[in-house]
Design an enzyme around this catalytic site. Structure first.
Site, PDB file in Angstrom:
ATOM      1  N   CYS A   1     -12.259   0.900   3.631  1.00  0.00           N
ATOM      2  CA  CYS A   1     -12.383  -0.359   2.879  1.00  0.00           C
ATOM      3  C   CYS A   1     -12.947  -1.412   3.822  1.00  0.00           C
ATOM      4  O   CYS A   1     -12.532  -1.500   4.977  1.00  0.00           O
ATOM      5  CB  CYS A   1     -11.019  -0.803   2.355  1.00  0.00           C
ATOM      6  SG  CYS A   1     -11.097  -2.376   1.459  1.00  0.00           S
TER       7      CYS A   1
ATOM      8  N   GLU B   1      -7.682  10.122  -0.572  1.00  0.00           N
ATOM      9  CA  GLU B   1      -6.389  10.569  -1.062  1.00  0.00           C
ATOM     10  C   GLU B   1      -6.096  10.059  -2.459  1.00  0.00           C
ATOM     11  O   GLU B   1      -6.616   9.025  -2.895  1.00  0.00           O
ATOM     12  CB  GLU B   1      -5.294  10.120  -0.115  1.00  0.00           C
ATOM     13  CG  GLU B   1      -5.266   8.613   0.007  1.00  0.00           C
ATOM     14  CD  GLU B   1      -4.249   8.126   1.019  1.00  0.00           C
ATOM     15  OE1 GLU B   1      -4.164   8.719   2.103  1.00  0.00           O
ATOM     16  OE2 GLU B   1      -3.560   7.154   0.721  1.00  0.00           O
TER      17      GLU B   1
ATOM     18  N   CYS C   1      -7.708  -5.933   5.521  1.00  0.00           N
ATOM     19  CA  CYS C   1      -6.394  -6.579   5.422  1.00  0.00           C
ATOM     20  C   CYS C   1      -5.537  -6.081   6.585  1.00  0.00           C
ATOM     21  O   CYS C   1      -5.546  -4.893   6.911  1.00  0.00           O
ATOM     22  CB  CYS C   1      -5.717  -6.244   4.098  1.00  0.00           C
ATOM     23  SG  CYS C   1      -6.654  -6.855   2.700  1.00  0.00           S
TER      24      CYS C   1
ATOM     25  N   CYS D   1      -0.834   3.449   1.360  1.00  0.00           N
ATOM     26  CA  CYS D   1      -2.273   3.277   1.366  1.00  0.00           C
ATOM     27  C   CYS D   1      -2.952   3.839   2.632  1.00  0.00           C
ATOM     28  O   CYS D   1      -2.763   3.341   3.727  1.00  0.00           O
ATOM     29  CB  CYS D   1      -2.517   1.771   1.259  1.00  0.00           C
ATOM     30  SG  CYS D   1      -4.171   1.331   0.890  1.00  0.00           S
TER      31      CYS D   1
ATOM     32  N   CYS E   1      -2.920  -3.081   6.290  1.00  0.00           N
ATOM     33  CA  CYS E   1      -3.335  -1.924   5.496  1.00  0.00           C
ATOM     34  C   CYS E   1      -3.997  -0.839   6.347  1.00  0.00           C
ATOM     35  O   CYS E   1      -4.966  -1.106   7.067  1.00  0.00           O
ATOM     36  CB  CYS E   1      -4.288  -2.396   4.402  1.00  0.00           C
ATOM     37  SG  CYS E   1      -5.015  -1.042   3.472  1.00  0.00           S
TER      38      CYS E   1
ATOM     39  N   CYS F   1      -2.551   7.589  -8.792  1.00  0.00           N
ATOM     40  CA  CYS F   1      -3.108   6.476  -8.015  1.00  0.00           C
ATOM     41  C   CYS F   1      -4.419   6.955  -7.380  1.00  0.00           C
ATOM     42  O   CYS F   1      -4.415   7.881  -6.569  1.00  0.00           O
ATOM     43  CB  CYS F   1      -2.090   6.078  -6.950  1.00  0.00           C
ATOM     44  SG  CYS F   1      -2.694   4.835  -5.808  1.00  0.00           S
TER      45      CYS F   1
END
Ligand code: SAH
Ligand code: SF4
Length: 351
Positions: A105, A85, A109, A334, A112, A98
């Protein structure tokens, strides 16, 4: 490809070098999506290019627009059918794009959505730059003034491709985006921060801080166990000195975890110790992903406490910005749109 890579390519297929800047211009400055649109390229070369190359590496698969803020979120499909995205955030003074740097990822975290997705792979330079080319074609190529590497993924893990894309944005476009309008956000990989400081691409740097206390930071950001905050602070001091820029600390407000009085004190001390500003971000819930463990317990700090927290810091003369919950109505936090696209199995859904 950068311009010089393109020049090498054209020479390798027995063509004149200047064809590279023509094609580069069509692609990156005129944003064409078909080789056939490149009117000054001879037919025979076009045929060769059709056969040997791909112009765009991404396909637009969904667009969500927030009428309240003007934020638009683009969902792209990669050639191997993954979703990434890109978010366009218009504002009075700037229009920010962005971009994502990875599919998922690996850093996990706890707050997230991208982290919870797991990790598939790095994006190629083409896939990073294509996010710009395809959204610029939608919003108008003069429109995008700033680029932030704050989408899905950790840019400093995909270091070379991130830097090469920065190089294209800041050096090679006709209407270059100056490097003080490009921000790379990192969860903190100290040796890569130093490498970035020593590179020619001295962009603005944002460190995802989220807690000033090592033990708490390690709980919500497992990467902190490997690369401590102390090491990261040392690295960003170096970065700030080498680039003569202010570091932005990103700070997502988590109730009872990083919004206490002792957090205000520790943050004040840290922010006073180097050229910096604090970007306070309201936590976007990830409950839709039915997370487990500590992720399940994370709650947003109530707005009234955010206001107090920010006022206390400002009283201490700390520069604090509070990020709007831009695009809340289109789940522009995110990883959230791509997550929806993943079609999380029903058994993982919370009642
Ligand atoms: N991997 C990089 C850049 C992408 S994340 C990094 O971590 O810095 C961009 C920012 O969004 C980071 O500061 C991240 O901590 C924040 N973020 C992630 N999930 C969030 C959520 N659910 N609510 C609010 N901010 C979030
Ligand atoms: Fe990765 Fe950044 Fe999300 Fe952490 S916050 S999991 S580093 S994308």
């Amino acid at each position: 490809m950068t311009l010089s890579e393109m020049e090498n390519y054209f020479e390798s297929i027995g063509e004149k070098k200047f064809r590279a800047s023509q094609v580069f211009n069509w692609m990156y400055n005129n944003l064409v999506t078909e080789i056939d649109q490149m009117v000054n390229i001879p037919k025979s070369l076009k045929a060769k290019l059709e056969e040997q190359t791909t112009l765009n590496t991404l396909k637009l698969s969904d667009v969500q627009h927030s009428s309240s803020t003007g934020t638009t979120k683009y969902l792209f499909k990669t050639h191997d059918n993954h979703s990434i995205e890109t978010v366009f955030i218009p504002d009075l003074k700037r229009n920010t794009l962005c971009v994502s740097t990875q599919i998922g990822c690996p850093l996990d975290c706890k707050f997230c959505a991208t982290g919870l997705m797991g990790y598939t792979r790095n994006l190629s330079v083409g896939e990073i730059v294509d996010q710009y080319i395809l959204t610029a074609a939608e919003v108008g190529k003069e429109t995008i003034t700033n680029i932030v590497y704050m989408g899905m993924g950790e840019p400093l893990i995909n270091f070379d491709n991130t830097l090469q894309s920065v190089s294209i944005f800041t050096n090679e476009l006709n209407k270059r985006i100056s490097r003080n309008r490009v921000t790379v956000s990192t969860s903190g990989i100290p040796h890569k921060i130093i490498e970035l400081a020593d590179s020619p691409y001295r962009v603005k740097l944002a460190l995802s801080l989220h807690s000033v206390f090592e033990d708490i930071r390690s709980k919500i950001m497992p990467i902190n166990v490997k690369y401590s905050l102390a090491e990261n602070i040392e690295a960003i001091r170096y970065y700030s000195r080498a680039t003569k820029t202010r570091i932005t600390f990103e700070y997502t407000m988590l109730s009872g975890i990083n919004d206490r009085t002792e957090d205000v004190k520790a943050l004040t001390k840290l922010c006073r110790s180097l050229p910096s500003k604090l970007n306070v971000i309201p936590f976007n819930s990830i409950a839709h992903m039915s997370p487990e463990g500590i992720s399940r317990e994370l709650k947003p700090t109530p707005k009234s406490r955010i206001d107090e927290f920010v006022a206390e810091l400002r009283d201490n003369n700390i520069t604090v910005m509070v990020r709007d919950t831009q695009g809340d109505d289109i789940a522009a936090a995110c990883g959230q749109l791509a997550i929806r696209e993943l079609k999380i199995p029903a058994r993982n859904m919370r009642e």
